[in-house]
Design an enzyme around this catalytic site. Structure first.
Site, short mmCIF file in Angstrom:
data_model
loop_
_atom_site.label_atom_id
_atom_site.label_comp_id
_atom_site.label_asym_id
_atom_site.label_seq_id
_atom_site.Cartn_x
_atom_site.Cartn_y
_atom_site.Cartn_z
N GLU A 1 0.86 3.58 -12.00
CA GLU A 1 -0.40 2.90 -12.31
C GLU A 1 -0.73 1.93 -11.17
O GLU A 1 0.17 1.41 -10.50
CB GLU A 1 -0.30 2.09 -13.60
CG GLU A 1 -0.14 2.89 -14.86
CD GLU A 1 -0.08 2.02 -16.11
OE1 GLU A 1 -0.15 2.57 -17.21
OE2 GLU A 1 0.06 0.78 -15.99
N TYR B 1 -6.45 7.99 -9.32
CA TYR B 1 -6.40 8.63 -8.00
C TYR B 1 -4.99 9.15 -7.75
O TYR B 1 -4.05 8.88 -8.52
CB TYR B 1 -6.86 7.69 -6.89
CG TYR B 1 -5.99 6.47 -6.66
CD1 TYR B 1 -5.05 6.44 -5.65
CD2 TYR B 1 -6.15 5.33 -7.43
CE1 TYR B 1 -4.27 5.32 -5.42
CE2 TYR B 1 -5.39 4.19 -7.21
CZ TYR B 1 -4.44 4.20 -6.20
OH TYR B 1 -3.67 3.08 -6.00
N THR C 1 0.75 9.91 -9.04
CA THR C 1 -0.46 9.60 -9.80
C THR C 1 -0.65 8.09 -9.86
O THR C 1 0.31 7.32 -9.83
CB THR C 1 -0.36 10.13 -11.24
OG1 THR C 1 0.63 9.38 -11.97
CG2 THR C 1 0.00 11.61 -11.27
N GLU C 2 -1.90 7.66 -9.96
CA GLU C 2 -2.22 6.24 -10.12
C GLU C 2 -3.33 6.11 -11.16
O GLU C 2 -4.48 6.47 -10.91
CB GLU C 2 -2.66 5.62 -8.79
CG GLU C 2 -1.58 5.57 -7.72
CD GLU C 2 -0.51 4.52 -7.99
OE1 GLU C 2 -0.66 3.73 -8.96
OE2 GLU C 2 0.47 4.47 -7.22
N VAL C 3 -2.95 5.61 -12.33
CA VAL C 3 -3.90 5.35 -13.42
C VAL C 3 -4.29 3.87 -13.37
O VAL C 3 -3.49 3.03 -12.94
CB VAL C 3 -3.24 5.70 -14.77
CG1 VAL C 3 -4.09 5.26 -15.93
CG2 VAL C 3 -2.96 7.19 -14.85
#
Length: 303
Positions: A174, A205, A273-275
């Site tokens: 995240e 992203y 992943t980046e939330v």
């Protein structure tokens, strides 16, 4: 923005010593339970998967067993997929996204791929909702030989026998508002460096590998996640967190050079992943669902 008095611990221009580290540790408060949130969920998976310890993190009088979950019927001819979550303990949706993927979706991939899933790499940090470990070390800059981070070293030992045999590695993270308000200032103070901030992107992203870009793989994940939550747009400089945007919702990092988790497997297809859980456009449930969608899309791509 640069400010020489940006963090309450340390002296501007001087790296931390033992006294500053002790002050920082004193600020870290246990806020949730790794045993209740993670280990109980892992126990419920034992009937369907092979669950095995791969090490232990020990800090002061605290001991945290580390567990990995594998496909029960591992078949040598199938592609192998590694999924990791909770490298940064405060990145909640990665931990719970990995667990939900295992419970709700992984059984459907039996006979298509072999799965190795580590849902919570950093349990001490998970309990403190913290990026660093007990020693004020960022595990996601410590995946290298002679790692100073117990968490990183344990995961590398687990993966080493299969290194180069993975088709894909999906590492769940995240980006939060506290990156700008707490963790980047703390890192600058710890290292005795000036603090320079960048904006926090509003949306999901991906980080691809500079040395091994796989745009089709990233695009498949972006398309799947976009059905769940919004993708981060480029900032005024055409990038995200200081890196140029190379595709819709995708930037590049040098994974091995930076000691990132996504660089440890030798997989052809890798992504971080980046939330963004602090977005007014996303709920905690959407953040977990986005991580699950990312893993499913990655597995579908190779399986």
């Amino acid at each position: 923005m640069r400010n020489s008095h940006f963090y309450p611990i340390g002296t501007p221009g001087q790296a931390w010593g033992a006294a500053e580290l002790a002050q920082w540790r004193a600020r870290q408060v246990r806020q949730r339970s790794y045993a209740d949130d993670v280990l109980c969920a892992v126990d419920h998976l034992r009937e369907r998967f092979d669950v095995a310890p791969y090490g232990e993190v020990t800090y002061a009088d605290e001991r945290f067993p580390l567990f990995a979950i594998r496909s029960r019927h591992w078949q040598a001819h199938l592609p192998n997929v590694l999924v990791t979550g909770g490298v940064h303990g405060y990145e909640t949706s990665g931990v719970h996204g990995a667990l939900r993927f295992l419970d709700a979706h992984a059984p459907g991939y039996a006979g298509r791929v072999n799965l190795l899933v580590v849902p919570c790499v950093s349990p001490w940090a998970y309990e403190r909702i913290q990026r660093w470990n007990f020693d004020a070390i960022d595990p996601n800059r410590s995946f290298r030989a002679d790692s100073p981070a117990q968490e990183s070293a344990a995961l590398m030992r687990l993966v080493a026998p299969l290194r180069g045999q993975f088709a894909a590695h999906i590492d769940l993270h995240e980006t939060t508002d506290t990156d700008g308000s707490e963790y980047l200032p703390a890192a600058a103070a710890r290292d005795g460096k000036p603090f320079g901030s960048h904006g926090i992107p509003d949306g999901f992203y991906l980080v691809d590998d500079t040395a091994n870009p796989q745009p089709a793989f990233q695009q498949a994940i972006i398309e799947a996640v976009e059905r769940v939550t919004h993708i981060a747009p480029a900032d005024a400089h055409g990038g995200i967190i200081g890196s140029p945007l190379v595709a819709h919702g995708v930037i590049h990092y040098a994974m091995k050079e930076l000691g990132l988790c996504a660089g440890i497997s030798g997989a052809r297809y890798t992504t971080t992943t980046e939330v963004y859980p602090d977005s007014p456009q996303a709920t905690p449930e959407q953040c977990i669902a986005a991580q699950v969608a990312a893993v499913c899309a990655g597995v579908e791509f190779v399986g």
